[in-house]
Design an enzyme around this catalytic site. Structure first.
Site, mmCIF file in Angstrom:
data_model
loop_
_atom_site.group_PDB
_atom_site.id
_atom_site.type_symbol
_atom_site.label_atom_id
_atom_site.label_comp_id
_atom_site.label_asym_id
_atom_site.label_seq_id
_atom_site.Cartn_x
_atom_site.Cartn_y
_atom_site.Cartn_z
ATOM 1 N N GLU A 67 18.710 -38.228 24.452
ATOM 2 C CA GLU A 67 20.101 -38.213 24.854
ATOM 3 C C GLU A 67 20.569 -37.324 25.978
ATOM 4 O OE1 GLU A 67 23.419 -39.756 22.410
ATOM 5 O OE2 GLU A 67 24.972 -39.316 23.870
ATOM 6 N N LYS A 76 22.032 -33.101 17.097
ATOM 7 C CA LYS A 76 22.355 -32.733 17.602
ATOM 8 C C LYS A 76 23.408 -32.211 17.655
ATOM 9 C CE LYS A 76 20.171 -35.193 20.561
ATOM 10 N NZ LYS A 76 20.133 -35.932 21.318
ATOM 11 N N ARG A 131 12.316 -40.473 10.387
ATOM 12 C CA ARG A 131 12.550 -38.570 11.232
ATOM 13 C C ARG A 131 12.111 -37.854 10.993
ATOM 14 N NH1 ARG A 131 17.445 -37.846 13.672
ATOM 15 N NH2 ARG A 131 17.775 -39.685 15.222
HETATM 16 P P1 ATP Z 1 20.099 -36.311 16.591
HETATM 17 O O1 ATP Z 1 20.504 -37.272 15.559
HETATM 18 O O2 ATP Z 1 19.407 -34.977 17.691
HETATM 19 O O3 ATP Z 1 21.007 -36.038 18.215
HETATM 20 P P2 ATP Z 1 19.464 -38.233 18.303
HETATM 21 O O4 ATP Z 1 17.956 -39.266 17.889
HETATM 22 O O5 ATP Z 1 20.336 -38.875 18.602
HETATM 23 O O6 ATP Z 1 19.222 -37.368 17.369
HETATM 24 P P3 ATP Z 1 18.047 -38.367 20.875
HETATM 25 O O7 ATP Z 1 18.491 -37.810 21.754
HETATM 26 O O8 ATP Z 1 18.885 -39.919 21.145
HETATM 27 O O9 ATP Z 1 19.013 -38.673 19.570
HETATM 28 O O10 ATP Z 1 16.203 -38.667 19.909
HETATM 29 C C1 ATP Z 1 15.040 -38.325 21.262
HETATM 30 C C2 ATP Z 1 13.986 -39.293 20.894
HETATM 31 O O11 ATP Z 1 13.958 -38.878 19.817
HETATM 32 C C3 ATP Z 1 15.166 -40.346 19.644
HETATM 33 O O12 ATP Z 1 13.517 -42.339 20.084
HETATM 34 C C4 ATP Z 1 14.950 -40.613 18.477
HETATM 35 O O13 ATP Z 1 14.959 -41.557 17.647
HETATM 36 C C5 ATP Z 1 13.936 -38.960 17.987
HETATM 37 N N1 ATP Z 1 14.130 -38.299 17.957
HETATM 38 C C6 ATP Z 1 15.311 -37.375 17.212
HETATM 39 N N2 ATP Z 1 15.201 -37.111 16.083
HETATM 40 C C7 ATP Z 1 14.142 -36.713 15.687
HETATM 41 C C8 ATP Z 1 13.628 -36.842 14.303
HETATM 42 N N3 ATP Z 1 14.293 -35.600 13.801
HETATM 43 N N4 ATP Z 1 12.716 -37.197 14.062
HETATM 44 C C9 ATP Z 1 11.859 -37.542 14.374
HETATM 45 N N5 ATP Z 1 11.812 -38.562 15.973
HETATM 46 C C10 ATP Z 1 13.550 -37.754 16.423
HETATM 47 MG MG MG Z 2 21.896 -39.391 19.517
#
Ligand code: ATP
Ligand code: MG
Length: 555
Positions: free
Chosen positions: A35, A271, A261
């Site tokens: 995102e 983020k 994660r």
């Molecule tokens: P955040 O919680 O940091 O905002 P998010 O999951 O909202 O992360 P996205 O931009 O939706 O961020 O993530 C893109 C991809 O990266 C998704 O498939 C998510 O599952 C993966 N991802 C995000 N954070 C991690 C992490 N700490 N370890 C492994 N994969 C991750």
């Molecule tokens: Mg997200």
């Protein structure tokens, strides 16, 4: 680092192997779906390596898709930084970049299809009522009073929502599933809401936006994704993912598989939390070298290979765990040990005058660029009567354990001569200002001829030929292993996480150091020129990592 040496296996690859063997799938298509609401962090690198690694190893393809359904929090800057970070890590997405917003028209039509089939309805409950009706983990939900609105009325209202005829918050479109489901996600979830905001891709074309759970599965299916890999918190979204695809006329049905994660000690990884650090000015920006962002690690001097290697070592499982920072650091240390040329830099300079060395003479000493790799060649290092050594490398008196410079004792200058300290000057505060030495001209590149043994070696920089530099030494950003648990980050920030040596001196060869290119500063660690602030007129170096794991002893 040899990447190809060992075949990677994990439970996801085992599932894919089975799917290919059984004929359930004939090819593999994955995607990385960030995102664009922040910069990528090392946790995303885990997901990038997983998805792109599978695409590559199975001769399949991996798409880069921006999951851009929340225009309020998203920004084109984030889109650009994400593209840059994925490329920098060394991965190539298949074809054009994709955006969930490319599918807005298709998504709208699938929503209409759900309405036509009696599987979605327009609801007029407000946010608070919606919460009440939803129930809790222990209390079942209740049907919305609008749940039985006629198909014709639903279609009309949904059309009007699209046309901007209704205010934000007045109506939403909800899937008609089951308000008694033990899975709250299945209790008639919202799939569209009204938002009068401009979108970074679609401008003002839309004033209704689809929700993540409705958008993600359909975008996956439209792209022909076979295995949709996501983190564990999406486990209870999976029934909804499958429900949507089972209830619309789309053939493709990707399989969602969840993995744990990445969490790293002494830092935060979401983020939203990283954005707080930036907004509260606890760090410089998203690419502050103390941040666990890809751009921060890059600026600090991490290489793509070291991050890919780290992701390989941590592996892919369903177990929640937290990795020690030392594990990441050893990956970069191992990478740079063999690849980084050596150089000399003095962080806290103190002047040393060699009294028996000719005034104004500049002697070019030849120094190997790597002690174990002759192919890396040599360089010239100027030697002069006045040099700088590090304040920590001199004591007036010391016991035998101190293998550096002491009055009346000898030490070798790296790549140079053996010197002996004679005396020193101090200022009014008792701080040593100048050290006076003699040198042994017979010791360049050889041991003293009379068999005297000189154990210590220290680094140095010519006072007249060396160049001033700012050196930034970083440490962990937080004082506690799990800062995410703190109410207020400001109280757990490590105030020693950045120590600036503003008056450091470096050997002249470093004037041409390119940003992000690593050097080992002898006895100090691995450093690179800062990609934002360094210039030949004002050199700035970042310490990537120390020479040894200092974490164990700090804790
Ligand atoms: P955040 O919680 O940091 O905002 P998010 O999951 O909202 O992360 P996205 O931009 O939706 O961020 O993530 C893109 C991809 O990266 C998704 O498939 C998510 O599952 C993966 N991802 C995000 N954070 C991690 C992490 N700490 N370890 C492994 N994969 C991750
Ligand atoms: Mg997200």
């Amino acid at each position: 680092m040899s990447e190809e040496a060992v075949k990677v296996t994990n439970f996801i690859r085992n599932i894919i192997d089975k799917d290919l063997a059984s004929g359930k799938r004939s090819s593999v298509v994955t995607r990385f779906p960030p995102e664009p609401n922040g910069y990528l962090h090392i946790g995303h690198a885990k997901s990038i390596c997983l998805n792109f690694g599978i695409g590559r190893d199975y001769q399949g393809q991996t798409n880069l898709r921006f999951d851009d359904t929340n225009p309020l929090k998203e920004d084109i800057d984030f889109v650009n930084s994400i593209k840059e970070d994925v490329s920098w890590l060394g991965f190539e997405w298949a074809g054009e970049i994709r955006y969930s917003s490319d599918n807005f028209e298709a998504l709208y039509n699938y929503a209409v299809e759900l309405i036509e089939n009696g599987k979605a309805f327009v609801c007029s409950l407000n946010a608070e009522q919606m919460r009440e009706y939803r129930g809790t983990l222990t209390k079942p939900g209740q049907n919305s009073p609008d749940r039985d609105r006629s198909v014709a009325d639903n279609l009309q209202l949904f059309k009007e929502m699209r046309e901007g005829k209704h205010e934000e918050g007045t109506y939403s479109l909800r899937a008609k599933i089951d308000m008694l489901s033990p899975n709250i996600k299945m209790r008639d979830p919202i799939i569209y809401r009204i938002r009068f905001v401009e979108h970074h891709q679609t401008g003002n074309a839309w004033c209704i936006y689809p929700m993540y759970d409705f958008t993600h599965c359909i975008s996956d299916a439209l792209e022909g994704i076979t295995h949709s890999l996501c983190t564990l918190e999406f486990e209870d979204h999976r029934p909804l993912y499958d429900w949507v695809l089972d209830n619309i006329s789309l053939e493709c049905h990707p399989q969602q598989i969840e993995f744990s994660r990445l969490n790293l000690e002494y830092t935060v990884m979401s983020k939203r939390k990283l954005a707080t650090l930036v907004a509260d000015k606890l760090v410089d920006d998203w690419n502050d070298p103390r941040m666990p962002t890809i751009s921060g690690l890059r600026r600090r001097g991490y290489t793509p290979a070291s991050i890919v290697e780290f992701c390989k070592r941590i592996g892919i499982t369903k177990q929640e765990n937290t990795i020690e920072m030392g594990a990441l650091e050893s990956c970069i240390r191992e990478d740079l040990d063999s690849s980084a040329p050596r150089a000399m830099a003095v962080l806290e300079p103190i002047k040393l005058i060699i009294e028996n060395y000719p005034q104004d003479q500049v002697e070019q000493l030849t120094a190997p660029n790597h002690p174990k790799d002759e192919t890396m060649g040599t360089r010239q290092v100027p030697f002069t009567r006045e040099i700088f050594i590090d304040r920590a490398d001199f004591r007036e008196e010391a016991n035998k354990k101190y293998k550096r410079l002491v009055i009346d004792k000898e030490v070798r200058l790296r790549n140079g001569y053996v010197v002996k300290a004679l005396r020193c000057d101090k200022d009014d505060n008792g701080e040593i200002t100048t050290i006076y030495c003699s040198y042994d001209p017979e010791t360049l590149g050889k041991k003293p001829s009379d068999g005297r043994s000189v154990k210590g070696v220290i680094h140095w920089v010519s006072a007249s030929e060396g160049v001033k530099a700012e050196i930034r030494v970083y440490d962990r950003l937080f004082t506690v292993p799990n800062p995410a648990a703190s109410e207020d980050f400001a109280t757990v920030i490590n105030d020693q996480s950045l120590v600036v040596y503003a008056n450091a001196m470096v050997e002249p060869s470093l004037v041409t150091a390119k940003a992000e290119v690593a050097y080992q500063f002898e006895r100090e660690g691995y450093f690179c020129a800062d990609n934002k602030d360094s210039s030949p007129e004002h050199l700035v170096f970042n310490r990537t990592v120390g020479l040894r794991d200092s974490w164990a002893k700090q804790q």
